[in-house]
Design a protein around this motif. Structure first.
Motif, PDB file in Angstrom:
ATOM      1  N   PRO A 142       5.523   0.441  30.223  1.00 45.81           N
ATOM      2  CA  PRO A 142       5.454  -0.786  29.414  1.00 45.81           C
ATOM      3  C   PRO A 142       5.403  -0.482  27.914  1.00 45.81           C
ATOM      4  O   PRO A 142       4.782   0.498  27.509  1.00 45.81           O
ATOM      5  CB  PRO A 142       4.138  -1.435  29.862  1.00 45.81           C
ATOM      6  N   PRO A 143       6.059  -1.303  27.096  1.00 47.56           N
ATOM      7  CA  PRO A 143       5.951  -1.153  25.646  1.00 47.56           C
ATOM      8  C   PRO A 143       4.512  -1.433  25.186  1.00 47.56           C
ATOM      9  O   PRO A 143       3.786  -2.164  25.852  1.00 47.56           O
ATOM     10  CB  PRO A 143       6.886  -2.245  25.098  1.00 47.56           C
TER      11      PRO A 143
ATOM     12  N   MET B 161       8.907  -2.228  32.079  1.00 51.73           N
ATOM     13  CA  MET B 161       9.669  -1.020  31.781  1.00 51.73           C
ATOM     14  C   MET B 161      10.813  -1.349  30.828  1.00 51.73           C
ATOM     15  O   MET B 161      11.719  -2.112  31.173  1.00 51.73           O
ATOM     16  CB  MET B 161      10.226  -0.471  33.096  1.00 51.73           C
ATOM     17  N   SER B 162      10.762  -0.772  29.648  1.00 49.24           N
ATOM     18  CA  SER B 162      11.835  -1.075  28.695  1.00 49.24           C
ATOM     19  C   SER B 162      13.123  -0.338  29.063  1.00 49.24           C
ATOM     20  O   SER B 162      14.215  -0.790  28.721  1.00 49.24           O
ATOM     21  CB  SER B 162      11.389  -0.700  27.284  1.00 49.24           C
ATOM     22  N   ASN B 163      13.000   0.767  29.774  1.00 50.80           N
ATOM     23  CA  ASN B 163      14.197   1.524  30.151  1.00 50.80           C
ATOM     24  C   ASN B 163      14.842   0.909  31.387  1.00 50.80           C
ATOM     25  O   ASN B 163      14.805   1.473  32.471  1.00 50.80           O
ATOM     26  CB  ASN B 163      13.806   2.984  30.410  1.00 50.80           C
ATOM     27  N   ASN B 164      15.419  -0.281  31.229  1.00 52.95           N
ATOM     28  CA  ASN B 164      16.112  -0.920  32.356  1.00 52.95           C
ATOM     29  C   ASN B 164      17.572  -1.123  31.950  1.00 52.95           C
ATOM     30  O   ASN B 164      17.932  -1.008  30.778  1.00 52.95           O
ATOM     31  CB  ASN B 164      15.437  -2.249  32.686  1.00 52.95           C
ATOM     32  N   SER B 165      18.400  -1.443  32.912  1.00 55.11           N
ATOM     33  CA  SER B 165      19.840  -1.441  32.637  1.00 55.11           C
ATOM     34  C   SER B 165      20.221  -2.488  31.576  1.00 55.11           C
ATOM     35  O   SER B 165      21.136  -2.276  30.786  1.00 55.11           O
ATOM     36  CB  SER B 165      20.614  -1.696  33.929  1.00 55.11           C
ATOM     37  N   TRP B 166      19.499  -3.603  31.531  1.00 58.66           N
ATOM     38  CA  TRP B 166      19.836  -4.634  30.542  1.00 58.66           C
ATOM     39  C   TRP B 166      19.513  -4.163  29.123  1.00 58.66           C
ATOM     40  O   TRP B 166      20.347  -4.200  28.234  1.00 58.66           O
ATOM     41  CB  TRP B 166      19.086  -5.937  30.866  1.00 58.66           C
ATOM     42  N   PHE B 167      18.260  -3.711  28.926  1.00 60.01           N
ATOM     43  CA  PHE B 167      17.874  -3.201  27.607  1.00 60.01           C
ATOM     44  C   PHE B 167      18.781  -2.036  27.195  1.00 60.01           C
ATOM     45  O   PHE B 167      19.156  -1.899  26.045  1.00 60.01           O
ATOM     46  CB  PHE B 167      16.405  -2.753  27.591  1.00 60.01           C
TER      47      PHE B 167
ATOM     48  N   ASP C 136      17.357 -20.535  30.802  1.00 57.87           N
ATOM     49  CA  ASP C 136      17.841 -19.660  31.865  1.00 57.87           C
ATOM     50  C   ASP C 136      16.680 -18.833  32.424  1.00 57.87           C
ATOM     51  O   ASP C 136      16.186 -17.910  31.768  1.00 57.87           O
ATOM     52  CB  ASP C 136      18.921 -18.744  31.268  1.00 57.87           C
ATOM     53  N   VAL C 137      16.256 -19.167  33.619  1.00 56.92           N
ATOM     54  CA  VAL C 137      15.111 -18.471  34.205  1.00 56.92           C
ATOM     55  C   VAL C 137      15.439 -16.993  34.454  1.00 56.92           C
ATOM     56  O   VAL C 137      14.550 -16.134  34.474  1.00 56.92           O
ATOM     57  CB  VAL C 137      14.634 -19.174  35.500  1.00 56.92           C
ATOM     58  N   LYS C 138      16.727 -16.678  34.580  1.00 53.07           N
ATOM     59  CA  LYS C 138      17.106 -15.266  34.773  1.00 53.07           C
ATOM     60  C   LYS C 138      16.824 -14.449  33.521  1.00 53.07           C
ATOM     61  O   LYS C 138      16.416 -13.298  33.591  1.00 53.07           O
ATOM     62  CB  LYS C 138      18.588 -15.177  35.168  1.00 53.07           C
ATOM     63  N   SER C 139      17.075 -15.063  32.349  1.00 56.00           N
ATOM     64  CA  SER C 139      16.744 -14.357  31.096  1.00 56.00           C
ATOM     65  C   SER C 139      15.250 -14.104  31.023  1.00 56.00           C
ATOM     66  O   SER C 139      14.808 -13.001  30.675  1.00 56.00           O
ATOM     67  CB  SER C 139      17.131 -15.191  29.876  1.00 56.00           C
ATOM     68  N   VAL C 140      14.469 -15.155  31.323  1.00 52.59           N
ATOM     69  CA  VAL C 140      13.007 -15.002  31.259  1.00 52.59           C
ATOM     70  C   VAL C 140      12.566 -13.888  32.196  1.00 52.59           C
ATOM     71  O   VAL C 140      11.744 -13.039  31.838  1.00 52.59           O
ATOM     72  CB  VAL C 140      12.312 -16.337  31.617  1.00 52.59           C
ATOM     73  N   THR C 141      13.135 -13.875  33.378  1.00 54.87           N
ATOM     74  CA  THR C 141      12.798 -12.857  34.370  1.00 54.87           C
ATOM     75  C   THR C 141      13.052 -11.447  33.838  1.00 54.87           C
ATOM     76  O   THR C 141      12.187 -10.569  33.917  1.00 54.87           O
ATOM     77  CB  THR C 141      13.664 -13.083  35.625  1.00 54.87           C
ATOM     78  N   ARG C 142      14.247 -11.272  33.274  1.00 55.31           N
ATOM     79  CA  ARG C 142      14.589  -9.930  32.783  1.00 55.31           C
ATOM     80  C   ARG C 142      13.765  -9.545  31.558  1.00 55.31           C
ATOM     81  O   ARG C 142      13.394  -8.388  31.387  1.00 55.31           O
ATOM     82  CB  ARG C 142      16.080  -9.868  32.471  1.00 55.31           C
ATOM     83  N   MET C 143      13.463 -10.546  30.720  1.00 55.10           N
ATOM     84  CA  MET C 143      12.628 -10.239  29.552  1.00 55.10           C
ATOM     85  C   MET C 143      11.231  -9.818  29.981  1.00 55.10           C
ATOM     86  O   MET C 143      10.656  -8.876  29.432  1.00 55.10           O
ATOM     87  CB  MET C 143      12.551 -11.458  28.634  1.00 55.10           C
ATOM     88  N   LEU C 144      10.660 -10.538  30.958  1.00 58.63           N
ATOM     89  CA  LEU C 144       9.309 -10.174  31.404  1.00 58.63           C
ATOM     90  C   LEU C 144       9.296  -8.739  31.907  1.00 58.63           C
ATOM     91  O   LEU C 144       8.367  -7.979  31.631  1.00 58.63           O
ATOM     92  CB  LEU C 144       8.829 -11.127  32.506  1.00 58.63           C
ATOM     93  N   TYR C 145      10.335  -8.360  32.634  1.00 62.65           N
ATOM     94  CA  TYR C 145      10.387  -6.989  33.144  1.00 62.65           C
ATOM     95  C   TYR C 145      10.486  -6.001  31.982  1.00 62.65           C
ATOM     96  O   TYR C 145       9.734  -5.030  31.919  1.00 62.65           O
ATOM     97  CB  TYR C 145      11.579  -6.832  34.098  1.00 62.65           C
ATOM     98  N   GLY C 146      11.380  -6.277  31.039  1.00 65.14           N
ATOM     99  CA  GLY C 146      11.595  -5.347  29.932  1.00 65.14           C
ATOM    100  C   GLY C 146      10.416  -5.263  28.972  1.00 65.14           C
ATOM    101  O   GLY C 146      10.074  -4.189  28.494  1.00 65.14           O
ATOM    102  N   PHE C 147       9.783  -6.401  28.683  1.00 65.52           N
ATOM    103  CA  PHE C 147       8.692  -6.410  27.711  1.00 65.52           C
ATOM    104  C   PHE C 147       7.339  -6.066  28.319  1.00 65.52           C
ATOM    105  O   PHE C 147       6.384  -5.799  27.598  1.00 65.52           O
ATOM    106  CB  PHE C 147       8.599  -7.770  27.013  1.00 65.52           C
ATOM    107  N   LEU C 148       7.247  -6.129  29.663  1.00 67.06           N
ATOM    108  CA  LEU C 148       5.937  -5.893  30.281  1.00 67.06           C
ATOM    109  C   LEU C 148       5.889  -4.690  31.208  1.00 67.06           C
ATOM    110  O   LEU C 148       4.842  -4.082  31.371  1.00 67.06           O
ATOM    111  CB  LEU C 148       5.518  -7.110  31.114  1.00 67.06           C
TER     112      LEU C 148
ATOM    113  N   ASN D 108       0.019 -12.316  36.418  1.00 69.19           N
ATOM    114  CA  ASN D 108       0.669 -12.454  37.724  1.00 69.19           C
ATOM    115  C   ASN D 108       2.122 -12.017  37.743  1.00 69.19           C
ATOM    116  O   ASN D 108       2.895 -12.506  38.547  1.00 69.19           O
ATOM    117  CB  ASN D 108       0.576 -13.913  38.212  1.00 69.19           C
ATOM    118  N   VAL D 109       2.511 -11.107  36.861  1.00 69.45           N
ATOM    119  CA  VAL D 109       3.845 -10.527  36.968  1.00 69.45           C
ATOM    120  C   VAL D 109       3.710  -9.287  37.846  1.00 69.45           C
ATOM    121  O   VAL D 109       3.206  -8.255  37.414  1.00 69.45           O
ATOM    122  CB  VAL D 109       4.415 -10.157  35.587  1.00 69.45           C
ATOM    123  N   SER D 110       4.090  -9.448  39.126  1.00 69.45           N
ATOM    124  CA  SER D 110       4.052  -8.307  40.040  1.00 69.45           C
ATOM    125  C   SER D 110       5.212  -8.457  41.010  1.00 69.45           C
ATOM    126  O   SER D 110       5.747  -9.547  41.169  1.00 69.45           O
ATOM    127  CB  SER D 110       2.713  -8.252  40.778  1.00 69.45           C
TER     128      SER D 110
END
Ligand SMILES: *[C@@H]1O[C@H](CO)[C@@H](O)[C@H](O)[C@H]1NC(C)=O
Ligand SMILES: *[C@@H]1O[C@H](CO)[C@@H](O)[C@H](O)[C@H]1NC(C)=O
Ligand SMILES: *[C@@H]1O[C@H](CO)[C@@H](O)[C@H](O)[C@H]1NC(C)=O
Ligand SMILES: *[C@@H]1O[C@H](CO)[C@@H](O)[C@H](O)[C@H]1NC(C)=O
Ligand SMILES: *[C@@H]1O[C@H](CO)[C@@H](O)[C@H](O)[C@H]1NC(C)=O
Ligand SMILES: *[C@@H]1O[C@H](CO)[C@@H](O)[C@H](O)[C@H]1NC(C)=O
Ligand SMILES: *[C@@H]1O[C@H](CO)[C@@H](O)[C@H](O)[C@H]1NC(C)=O
Ligand SMILES: *[C@@H]1O[C@H](CO)[C@@H](O)[C@H](O)[C@H]1NC(C)=O
Ligand SMILES: *[C@@H]1O[C@H](CO)[C@@H](O)[C@H](O)[C@H]1NC(C)=O
Ligand SMILES: *[C@@H]1O[C@H](CO)[C@@H](O)[C@H](O)[C@H]1NC(C)=O
Ligand SMILES: *[C@@H]1O[C@H](CO)[C@@H](O)[C@H](O)[C@H]1NC(C)=O
Length: 709
Positions: free
Chosen positions: A544-545, A522-528, A508-520, A459-461
């Motif tokens: 996705p990785p 698109m790894s090429n995001n501004s944080w990574f 920090d739910v914001k960290s979880v949010t950004r990790m889900l995006y990066g790990f699921l 359900n990550v959409s």
């Protein structure tokens, strides 16, 4: 060398294809030549050959690839055309994802009319579930064996993955590729529609649209065989060429209080271990989105690590906390078995008897009405003192879940542990521990170790129309739910480490949010981009990785695969400090005048974009994280037939390619070949004639020349 691996019954009709096509091009003219041009397929994932102590699994093509007339199989009824009635075998089957089942593949395996398979994604993923792994994953390499707890071995009592077809562990003598790009699939289908559709069940007319899949494999039979070949090559060949490589990569671990990496921990020091796995797989090479099976726990554990590091008293807790991420676990526990082995051999700073307790996160994203299940090992709990410690852990978990939206429940005490890295530690020593999952018995994950275990399956959409940057920070329900699990984990670890009960720990739910995006997603995001180690920036991709463990040639250090490099960068960012080191000092800290340098690892990261968005401001991050070689001890011990340790290897190959093209009719092909041979013979004859008469043909002129003087 590879000859023994070649497929026995190659397809004679296609052998001469290359030659005849060239000759045909010479025969025919203009537009007909153009139509025989190859279109290469650029987004495919092959199935390759893997080997263990006793078996080979996976797929291979014959040496020059296998070719066949394309036939689209979208429903059961289409099968009879390729298996029985179709007049132009062998067929290359373009298989609808929903028909990619064990039954269908076994039919293809038995038929001599199939030269290969190109699988399409099912859209949406099969609603009844789809798993390519075994119903009883990692059987025989965990703690339950025929000797230890035989009543629990072979998933007796609880079948964890009943949807598992086991297809990933079958051996196929033809190539199987996955088509990853819909547009490319459409190109193939169009070619099929234009040339191959059987009209009124009569044979379609030549030229027909054909596909060639090329994936010949060098290794055969088993790891024992291919390793023996490797070593013969190494000793006798000037140009040694291995035929197979061990599956290997890196475990990643870090501690809350720094640990001297060049010493071993004092026996009285105690460590609470928190573990998750770092890899996944599917049938296809380097394809393993592993959303629920791996990323759910990976991200949760990272969030807990961040939260604990932020606690003011984290450095003064009575016990240390170690976060471990194990690599290669789907291949019979490569990473955890190596860490246990190194701990036993005293080659790891932490020893087995330093471990106070063990908490492992398995699949945790699909909780049913907020329940998180606590699994424990019934055998070690029969020891009363150990049982008491496990009870204390369960009590700590339950107090930690107060005021959260997580309901902890224990599974019955007679149920065995699910497949988990913890089993490898229990195999070596009785340690109090728990495994936390979202399933009570069988997996809730319907796509375990398949290509459909994607972001959407947990359900990550994201709402449509979000920019990359907005999506990166968009808090999904899954992020919220995993944050809750991370909170429970962090509080529990803090308590087990001797921290005071009731301390306020915030994930920090914001960290979880950004990790889900990066790990699921698109790894090429501004944080990574801003936290990645500079020399790994090439790993960032707009997709996705994939969590497939990589292969490494014997005796060489593997390079971290992309997900490992992301994990290291994220863990350093979440738990490390920025230090004022230059690039040189950061990359070789021995030069820096730091008395504590044995305690830390340094990462030179890309840094954020400058104001003018053209350059980055790199910096150095210091953290306690370490990577640890995760190669099965079987290869260090040269025990290639080990039953104790994983023996998985990956075959080498020269090339993997796929392409489509039009083939002329068989008769035309034969004519072409015959003409070609005639031309060849004539030219041989001509050459012979010229050669044999050379004296006459050439000397006369020479004589003439000489006579001119
Ligand atoms: C090797 O893999 C095959 C196929 O999954 C399995 O049947 C066999 O038991 C494995 N051998 C060992 C020693 O684990
Ligand atoms: C496929 O084609 C469509 C329309 O031609 C295009 O919008 C889309 O970006 C393409 N997808 C890929 C993955 O190339
Ligand atoms: C793959 O790439 C090649 C070269 O860029 C291109 O000619 C070909 O059309 C592509 N294949 C497909 C199916 O789009
Ligand atoms: C196929 O069959 C239909 C009806 O039986 C007929 O109208 C049509 O002409 C046939 N097509 C060919 C190519 O024979
Ligand atoms: C995922 O989303 C679907 C539809 O939005 C919902 O029915 C389902 O319960 C959700 N699953 C979880 C685990 O939240
Ligand atoms: C129970 O385990 C402890 C260590 O955890 C050990 O010292 C003790 O001997 C064990 N007891 C029995 C009955 O095996
Ligand atoms: C990564 O994203 C940046 C924009 O943020 C883009 O310029 C770059 O080409 C992307 N890299 C890859 C490999 O897609
Ligand atoms: C982690 O990343 C954030 C955002 O890029 C940044 O502000 C922070 O300084 C980083 N921290 C460390 C220790 O690298
Ligand atoms: C960092 O190092 C530079 C040069 O060594 C020095 O000038 C600067 O004051 C240092 N900054 C901090 C915060 O220590
Ligand atoms: C780490 O251990 C080594 C070897 O025991 C020792 O020489 C070194 O001083 C230790 N470093 C620290 C910071 O304690
Ligand atoms: C961008 O800013 C950096 C420092 O902030 C400076 O070194 C660089 O020259 C600037 N680039 C441009 C194109 O202005």
């Amino acid at each position: 060398m590879a000859a023994a691996g070649e497929k026995g019954g190659s397809r004679p009709g296609w052998r001469s294809l290359g030659v005849s096509l060239v000759l045909l091009a010479a025969l025919c003219q203009g537009s007909s030549v153009e139509r025989k041009i190859y279109v290469s397929l650029n987004s495919t994932a092959p199935c390759v050959r893997l080997l263990n102590a006793t078996h080979q699994i996976g797929c291979q093509s014959s040496r020059n690839g296998d070719t066949g007339v394309i036939h689209v199989v979208e429903k059961e009824e289409d099968l009879s055309w390729v298996l029985e009635t179709g007049p132009n075998p062998p067929y290359m089957v373009l298989l609808e994802g929903n028909l990619f089942t064990r039954d269908t593949l076994l039919k293809f395996k038995e038929s001599s009319r199939i030269s290969g398979i190109a699988v399409m994604y099912a859209k949406p993923p099969p609603p009844e579930g789809f798993s390519l792994d075994l119903p009883c994953p990692n059987d025989g390499f965990g703690v339950y064996t025929d000797v230890h707890g035989p009543q629990y071995s072979h998933c007796n009592g609880t079948l964890w993955n009943p949807l598992g077809s086991g297809m990933s562990y079958e051996d196929f003598q033809f190539p199987i590729f996955l088509l990853q790009d819909e547009n490319e699939t459409e190109v193939i289908k169009q070619c099929y529609r234009d040339h191959n559709i059987p009209e009124n069940d009569t044979a379609p007319k030549y030229p027909l649209c054909a596909m060639q899949l090329i994936s010949p494999m060098h290794a055969v039979t088993s790891t024992v065989t291919c390793m023996r070949r490797n070593s013969i090559q190494m000793s006798f060949s000037i140009n040694p060429e291995a035929v197979c490589d061990s599956l290997a990569g890196y475990n990643v671990w870090s501690t809350v209080k720094p640990v001297n990496n060049t010493a071993t921990m004092a026996p009285e020091d105690q460590v609470v271990v928190s573990a998750a796995r770092l890899d996944g797989r599917s049938f296809f090479w380097n394809l393993a989105p592993a959303a629920e099976s791996t990323v759910s726990s990976l991200v949760t554990q990272l969030a807990a690590a961040e939260a604990i590091h932020k606690m003011a008293d984290s450095q003064t807790l009575p016990r240390n906390i170690m976060f471990a991420f194990f690599q290669g676990e789907v291949f019979d526990y490569i990473g955890s078995s190596r860490m246990v082995y190194d701990m036993e051999k005293g080659r790891f700073p932490v020893r087995l008897n330093n471990i106070h307790s063990f908490v492992e996160l398995s699949q945790v994203a699909l909780r049913n009405s907020s329940v998180l299940w606590i699994h424990t090992d019934p055998i070690s709990r029969s020891n009363e003192s150990l049982n008491a410690e496990v009870e204390q852990m369960i009590a700590a978990l339950k107090t930690s879940s107060r005021d959260t939206n997580v309901t902890l429940q224990e599974v019955g005490q007679s149920q065995a542990l699910p497949p988990a890295s913890f089993q490898r530690f229990l195999r070596a020593r009785n340690i109090p521990g728990v495994v936390l999952t979202d399933h009570r018995a069988t997996y809730r994950n319907m796509y375990y170790n398949s290509m459909y275990d994607m972001a959407a399956s947990i359900n990550v959409s994201y709402p449509s129309g979000l920019s990359k940057e907005e999506a990166l920070n968009y808090i999904t329900d899954t992020a919220q739910s995993l944050s809750e699990v991370a909170t429970v984990l962090a509080k529990t670890l803090y308590q087990l480490a001797g921290g005071k009960d009731g301390a306020e720990i915030k994930v920090d739910v914001k960290s979880v949010t950004r990790m889900l995006y990066g790990f699921l997603v698109m790894s090429n995001n501004s944080w990574f981009q801003s936290i990645i180690r500079s020399d790994w920036k090439g790993h960032l991709e707009d997709k996705p990785p994939q969590y497939y463990v990589t292969a490494t040639s014997m005796g060489n250090k593997p390079t971290p695969n992309p997900p490992t490099s992301f994990l290291i960068s994220v863990l350093a960012n979440l738990t490390g400090q920025v230090v004022n080191y230059t690039k040189e000092e950061c990359q070789s800290p021995d030069k820096a005048n730091d008395p504590k340098r044995e305690l830390y690892e340094y990462l030179w990261v890309q840094g954020p974009l400058d104001d003018n968005s053209t350059t980055r401001a790199p910096y150095c991050v210091r953290s306690t994280l370490r990577s640890h070689l995760a190669e099965s001890p079987a290869f260090e011990l040269n025990e290639w037939d080990s039953k104790e340790y994983s023996t998985w290897t990956e075959s080498r190959w020269k090339e993997i390619r796929a392409r489509i093209f039009l083939v002329p009719s068989h008769e035309l092909e034969v004519i072409t070949l015959v003409v070609g041979i005639v031309v060849l013979l004539v030219s041989f004859g001509a050459t012979y004639f010229i050669n044999s008469k050379a004296a006459i043909l050439f000397t006369s002129t020479q004589d003439g020349d000489a006579g001119a003087y």
